[in-house]
Design a protein around this motif. Sequence first.
Motif, PDB file in Angstrom:
ATOM      1  N   ARG A  70       0.837  -1.210   0.000  1.00 60.78           N
ATOM      2  CA  ARG A  70       0.000   0.000   0.000  1.00 60.78           C
ATOM      3  C   ARG A  70       0.868   1.254   0.000  1.00 60.78           C
ATOM      4  O   ARG A  70       0.592   2.221  -0.726  1.00 60.78           O
ATOM      5  CB  ARG A  70      -0.941   0.002   1.199  1.00 60.78           C
ATOM      6  N   GLU A  71       1.915   1.255   0.818  1.00 59.60           N
ATOM      7  CA  GLU A  71       2.805   2.422   0.889  1.00 59.60           C
ATOM      8  C   GLU A  71       3.540   2.636  -0.431  1.00 59.60           C
ATOM      9  O   GLU A  71       3.728   3.772  -0.872  1.00 59.60           O
ATOM     10  CB  GLU A  71       3.808   2.268   2.029  1.00 59.60           C
ATOM     11  N   LEU A  72       3.972   1.556  -1.071  1.00 65.43           N
ATOM     12  CA  LEU A  72       4.644   1.684  -2.368  1.00 65.43           C
ATOM     13  C   LEU A  72       3.686   2.189  -3.438  1.00 65.43           C
ATOM     14  O   LEU A  72       4.061   3.017  -4.283  1.00 65.43           O
ATOM     15  CB  LEU A  72       5.260   0.347  -2.781  1.00 65.43           C
ATOM     16  N   ASP A  73       2.440   1.722  -3.405  1.00 69.25           N
ATOM     17  CA  ASP A  73       1.427   2.225  -4.349  1.00 69.25           C
ATOM     18  C   ASP A  73       1.197   3.717  -4.137  1.00 69.25           C
ATOM     19  O   ASP A  73       1.080   4.487  -5.101  1.00 69.25           O
ATOM     20  CB  ASP A  73       0.108   1.463  -4.199  1.00 69.25           C
ATOM     21  N   TYR A  74       1.137   4.132  -2.873  1.00 73.66           N
ATOM     22  CA  TYR A  74       0.955   5.544  -2.551  1.00 73.66           C
ATOM     23  C   TYR A  74       2.147   6.360  -3.052  1.00 73.66           C
ATOM     24  O   TYR A  74       1.978   7.431  -3.647  1.00 73.66           O
ATOM     25  CB  TYR A  74       0.766   5.715  -1.041  1.00 73.66           C
ATOM     26  N   ALA A  75       3.365   5.849  -2.849  1.00 76.19           N
ATOM     27  CA  ALA A  75       4.565   6.550  -3.320  1.00 76.19           C
ATOM     28  C   ALA A  75       4.560   6.677  -4.839  1.00 76.19           C
ATOM     29  O   ALA A  75       4.946   7.729  -5.382  1.00 76.19           O
ATOM     30  CB  ALA A  75       5.810   5.809  -2.850  1.00 76.19           C
ATOM     31  N   ASP A  76       4.120   5.631  -5.534  1.00 77.99           N
ATOM     32  CA  ASP A  76       4.027   5.701  -6.995  1.00 77.99           C
ATOM     33  C   ASP A  76       3.036   6.774  -7.429  1.00 77.99           C
ATOM     34  O   ASP A  76       3.286   7.520  -8.378  1.00 77.99           O
ATOM     35  CB  ASP A  76       3.599   4.348  -7.576  1.00 77.99           C
ATOM     36  N   LYS A  77       1.917   6.858  -6.712  1.00 76.64           N
ATOM     37  CA  LYS A  77       0.895   7.859  -7.047  1.00 76.64           C
ATOM     38  C   LYS A  77       1.451   9.269  -6.850  1.00 76.64           C
ATOM     39  O   LYS A  77       1.277  10.137  -7.706  1.00 76.64           O
ATOM     40  CB  LYS A  77      -0.339   7.649  -6.171  1.00 76.64           C
TER      41      LYS A  77
END
Length: 86
Positions: free
Chosen positions: A55-62
């Motif tokens: 989830r944190e990596l997805d947020y960072a990508d966004k």
Amino acid sequence: MINIRPVSDLRNKFPEIEETVNQSNSPVFLTKNGHGAMVLMSIEHYSLLTDSIERELDYADKIAEENDTRYSHDEVFNRVRGRIHE
């Protein structure tokens, strides 16, 4: 309780190991020649360990898609070190 077994049990006693992993939802540590070789765990247990990171990596990508600011390796690690030593 920690469950440690020889890696040969994976071949010889797979159904027993599978049952242990799935019913106890705790990992089984496998050894080869007396040294740690691998860890087996259920998908549910693995998900508990990795879902928040994903989830944190997805947020960072966004955030990266929405922002053109980029930092060098040194800038990132200097910021991290600064936060650690605060």
